[in-house]
Write an enzyme that holds these catalytic residues in place. Sequence first.
Site, mmCIF file in Angstrom:
data_model
loop_
_atom_site.group_PDB
_atom_site.id
_atom_site.type_symbol
_atom_site.label_atom_id
_atom_site.label_comp_id
_atom_site.label_asym_id
_atom_site.label_seq_id
_atom_site.Cartn_x
_atom_site.Cartn_y
_atom_site.Cartn_z
ATOM 1 N N VAL A 83 0.789 -1.220 -0.004
ATOM 2 C CA VAL A 83 -0.004 -0.015 0.029
ATOM 3 C C VAL A 83 0.850 1.299 -0.103
ATOM 4 C CG1 VAL A 83 -1.663 1.411 1.355
ATOM 5 C CG2 VAL A 83 -1.850 -1.067 1.223
ATOM 6 N N LYS A 84 0.554 2.177 -0.764
ATOM 7 C CA LYS A 84 1.241 3.417 -1.152
ATOM 8 C C LYS A 84 0.621 4.503 -0.284
ATOM 9 C CE LYS A 84 4.238 5.262 -5.103
ATOM 10 N NZ LYS A 84 4.297 5.215 -6.347
ATOM 11 N N VAL A 85 1.399 5.194 0.542
ATOM 12 C CA VAL A 85 0.684 6.287 1.263
ATOM 13 C C VAL A 85 1.851 7.545 1.102
ATOM 14 C CG1 VAL A 85 -0.364 4.839 2.945
ATOM 15 C CG2 VAL A 85 2.062 5.827 3.441
#
Length: 234
Positions: A83-85
């Site tokens: 997951v890219k944040v």
Amino acid sequence: MKFFVDTADLKEIKDLAATGLLDGVTTNPSLVAKSGAANFVELVRDICAIVPGPVSAEVAATEFEPMLAEGQYLAKVAKNIAVKVPLTPAGLKVCKTLSQQGTMVNVTLCFSAAQAILAAKSGATFVSPFVGRLDDIGEDGMKLIADICEIYRAYPNFKTEVLVASVRHPQHIVQAAKLGAHVATIPPNVIRQLFAHPLTDKGLAQFVADWQKTGQSILPASDTNVQSLKSNRA
């Protein structure tokens, strides 16, 4: 050094995955929009089926609770989702929560060593410093990579990998490798540039010309004919 391809184009991913060079994929909203995909989640699922390594899928929300909900949903799409944040207070809170839940997290939009320290302390799997964008404004993107690698080496408890992003040319990759960066995420055209050297082309042309002069074939005539037929059909 691990190679991720920075694209959401399925055709490009399949072609490069066939070379055996890919260790993962990164996407972002801009790349998804460029791909023309009608369904982001389905696109990510398809990519995860092609590449067994980490596939970064970015959240769209900017506030903690909706960002966390999106991240948890994306994490269920496939086992190899990262997951890219964004590197913001809310993004790092999400990073901490997801990391504790066993989800890989890629903290993106890193532009300083101080930010990279925060990402590591938040449990990020990857931190993505954008070297090309720093170069664009007159700063030295590779100096940032050097600083982050030096800091991370000083603290063995930091498990975060340096994922060099915004790569513009092959020298970015070579310099990052020399500095000890763990990963580079690279546009497809730049990966292909790594193959290119005029002396390779010149040498191959000479070998081909010299071999043709011998009038020989490595394969038996029957196999040569089969190969010729396959080539013509393609």
